[in-house]
Design a protein around this motif. Structure first.
Motif, PDB file in Angstrom:
ATOM      1  N   MET A 140      76.489  58.099   8.991  1.00 55.89           N
ATOM      2  CA  MET A 140      76.061  59.349   9.580  1.00 55.89           C
ATOM      3  C   MET A 140      74.583  59.239   9.933  1.00 55.89           C
ATOM      4  N   ASN A 141      74.230  59.627  11.126  1.00 54.65           N
ATOM      5  CA  ASN A 141      72.835  59.663  11.570  1.00 54.65           C
ATOM      6  C   ASN A 141      72.302  61.074  11.399  1.00 54.65           C
ATOM      7  N   THR A 142      71.000  61.177  11.227  1.00 51.90           N
ATOM      8  CA  THR A 142      70.379  62.474  10.991  1.00 51.90           C
ATOM      9  C   THR A 142      69.205  62.667  11.934  1.00 51.90           C
ATOM     10  N   LEU A 143      69.108  63.845  12.497  1.00 54.07           N
ATOM     11  CA  LEU A 143      67.944  64.254  13.279  1.00 54.07           C
ATOM     12  C   LEU A 143      67.341  65.452  12.571  1.00 54.07           C
ATOM     13  N   LYS A 144      66.020  65.499  12.485  1.00 59.20           N
ATOM     14  CA  LYS A 144      65.373  66.619  11.798  1.00 59.20           C
ATOM     15  C   LYS A 144      64.315  67.217  12.719  1.00 59.20           C
ATOM     16  N   TYR A 145      64.375  68.526  12.875  1.00 62.08           N
ATOM     17  CA  TYR A 145      63.394  69.253  13.658  1.00 62.08           C
ATOM     18  C   TYR A 145      62.944  70.461  12.851  1.00 62.08           C
ATOM     19  N   GLN A 146      61.688  70.830  13.014  1.00 62.32           N
ATOM     20  CA  GLN A 146      61.211  72.075  12.414  1.00 62.32           C
ATOM     21  C   GLN A 146      60.824  72.992  13.553  1.00 62.32           C
ATOM     22  N   THR A 147      61.316  74.191  13.519  1.00 60.74           N
ATOM     23  CA  THR A 147      61.041  75.156  14.569  1.00 60.74           C
ATOM     24  C   THR A 147      60.998  76.552  13.970  1.00 60.74           C
ATOM     25  N   THR A 148      60.644  77.512  14.772  1.00 62.43           N
ATOM     26  CA  THR A 148      60.568  78.902  14.329  1.00 62.43           C
ATOM     27  C   THR A 148      61.515  79.746  15.167  1.00 62.43           C
ATOM     28  N   ILE A 149      62.237  80.631  14.519  1.00 59.45           N
ATOM     29  CA  ILE A 149      63.143  81.528  15.227  1.00 59.45           C
ATOM     30  C   ILE A 149      62.301  82.524  16.026  1.00 59.45           C
ATOM     31  N   LYS A 150      62.605  82.655  17.308  1.00 60.35           N
ATOM     32  CA  LYS A 150      61.912  83.613  18.171  1.00 60.35           C
ATOM     33  C   LYS A 150      62.960  84.434  18.903  1.00 60.35           C
ATOM     34  N   ASN A 151      62.815  85.749  18.790  1.00 56.12           N
ATOM     35  CA  ASN A 151      63.776  86.669  19.410  1.00 56.12           C
ATOM     36  C   ASN A 151      65.202  86.363  18.964  1.00 56.12           C
ATOM     37  N   GLY A 152      65.352  85.966  17.695  1.00 55.68           N
ATOM     38  CA  GLY A 152      66.672  85.704  17.150  1.00 55.68           C
ATOM     39  C   GLY A 152      67.311  84.421  17.641  1.00 55.68           C
ATOM     40  N   GLN A 153      66.551  83.571  18.330  1.00 51.67           N
ATOM     41  CA  GLN A 153      67.134  82.346  18.878  1.00 51.67           C
ATOM     42  C   GLN A 153      66.492  81.107  18.265  1.00 51.67           C
ATOM     43  N   LEU A 154      67.301  80.088  18.162  1.00 52.83           N
ATOM     44  CA  LEU A 154      66.874  78.786  17.664  1.00 52.83           C
ATOM     45  C   LEU A 154      66.714  77.866  18.866  1.00 52.83           C
ATOM     46  N   ASN A 155      65.513  77.377  19.094  1.00 52.82           N
ATOM     47  CA  ASN A 155      65.263  76.492  20.231  1.00 52.82           C
ATOM     48  C   ASN A 155      64.977  75.085  19.744  1.00 52.82           C
ATOM     49  N   LEU A 156      65.705  74.123  20.278  1.00 52.49           N
ATOM     50  CA  LEU A 156      65.513  72.710  19.956  1.00 52.49           C
ATOM     51  C   LEU A 156      65.216  71.949  21.238  1.00 52.49           C
ATOM     52  N   PRO A 157      64.519  70.811  21.112  1.00 43.35           N
ATOM     53  CA  PRO A 157      64.314  69.985  22.303  1.00 43.35           C
ATOM     54  C   PRO A 157      65.650  69.392  22.740  1.00 43.35           C
ATOM     55  N   PRO A 158      65.736  68.945  23.986  1.00 41.60           N
ATOM     56  CA  PRO A 158      66.983  68.299  24.429  1.00 41.60           C
ATOM     57  C   PRO A 158      67.322  67.113  23.528  1.00 41.60           C
ATOM     58  N   LEU A 159      68.580  66.990  23.178  1.00 41.58           N
ATOM     59  CA  LEU A 159      69.036  65.907  22.299  1.00 41.58           C
ATOM     60  C   LEU A 159      69.677  64.822  23.147  1.00 41.58           C
ATOM     61  N   ASP A 160      69.313  63.602  22.872  1.00 40.78           N
ATOM     62  CA  ASP A 160      69.864  62.472  23.620  1.00 40.78           C
ATOM     63  C   ASP A 160      71.182  62.038  22.979  1.00 40.78           C
ATOM     64  N   LEU A 161      72.193  62.915  23.098  1.00 42.06           N
ATOM     65  CA  LEU A 161      73.510  62.639  22.527  1.00 42.06           C
ATOM     66  C   LEU A 161      74.550  62.729  23.636  1.00 42.06           C
ATOM     67  N   PRO A 162      75.559  61.879  23.569  1.00 39.29           N
ATOM     68  CA  PRO A 162      76.599  61.935  24.594  1.00 39.29           C
ATOM     69  C   PRO A 162      77.372  63.253  24.543  1.00 39.29           C
ATOM     70  N   GLU A 163      77.794  63.734  25.691  1.00 37.69           N
ATOM     71  CA  GLU A 163      78.609  64.948  25.756  1.00 37.69           C
ATOM     72  C   GLU A 163      79.852  64.759  24.905  1.00 37.69           C
ATOM     73  N   GLY A 164      80.183  65.797  24.159  1.00 36.93           N
ATOM     74  CA  GLY A 164      81.355  65.743  23.298  1.00 36.93           C
ATOM     75  C   GLY A 164      81.057  65.273  21.885  1.00 36.93           C
ATOM     76  N   THR A 165      79.797  64.886  21.625  1.00 34.60           N
ATOM     77  CA  THR A 165      79.424  64.463  20.273  1.00 34.60           C
ATOM     78  C   THR A 165      79.596  65.634  19.315  1.00 34.60           C
ATOM     79  N   VAL A 166      80.278  65.400  18.212  1.00 31.73           N
ATOM     80  CA  VAL A 166      80.477  66.439  17.207  1.00 31.73           C
ATOM     81  C   VAL A 166      79.278  66.410  16.255  1.00 31.73           C
ATOM     82  N   VAL A 167      78.663  67.575  16.042  1.00 35.73           N
ATOM     83  CA  VAL A 167      77.522  67.672  15.135  1.00 35.73           C
ATOM     84  C   VAL A 167      77.785  68.771  14.115  1.00 35.73           C
ATOM     85  N   GLU A 168      77.143  68.651  12.991  1.00 37.37           N
ATOM     86  CA  GLU A 168      77.188  69.690  11.967  1.00 37.37           C
ATOM     87  C   GLU A 168      75.768  70.192  11.784  1.00 37.37           C
ATOM     88  N   VAL A 169      75.572  71.486  11.870  1.00 34.41           N
ATOM     89  CA  VAL A 169      74.242  72.069  11.795  1.00 34.41           C
ATOM     90  C   VAL A 169      74.094  72.809  10.475  1.00 34.41           C
TER      91      VAL A 169
END
Length: 77
Positions: free
Chosen positions: A1-30
Motif C-alpha cells: 500500500m502506498n501513502t500520500l500525506k497532505y495537510q490542509t485546512t477546511i474552507k467553506n466546508g470543503q477539503l481541497n487537495l492538489p491534483p493527484l497523479d493517480l490513474p483514473e479508476g484508482t481506488v483510494v481510502e481516505v
C-alpha cells in the motif's frame, strides 16, 4: 500500500487537495485526522502544566546571568 500525506485546512466546508497523479479508476481510502486545535501555539502548550511553567521560569532566571552561557565558535563546528 502506498501513502500520500497532505495537510490542509477546511474552507467553506470543503477539503481541497492538489491534483493527484493517480490513474483514473484508482481506488483510494481516505482517513481524516482532525487536529485538536489549530489555534494552539507553542507558548500555550509549554505553559499548559505547572511543571512546564516552573521549568521555563527557572530557565529564564538562568538566562539573566551571563556566567551560565555556553559560547560556541561556529568556525570550529
Amino acid at each position: 500500500m502506498n501513502t500520500l500525506k497532505y495537510q490542509t485546512t477546511i474552507k467553506n466546508g470543503q477539503l481541497n487537495l492538489p491534483p493527484l497523479d493517480l490513474p483514473e479508476g484508482t481506488v483510494v481510502e481516505v482517513i481524516l485526522l482532525i487536529k485538536e486545535s489549530a489555534q494552539t501555539d507553542e507558548t500555550d502548550y509549554l505553559l499548559s502544566t505547572e511543571a512546564n511553567r516552573q521549568h521555563l521560569k527557572e530557565a529564564v532566571e538562568l538566562l539573566k546571568n551571563p556566567d551560565n552561557y555556553i559560547y560556541v565558535d561556529a568556525a570550529k563546528l
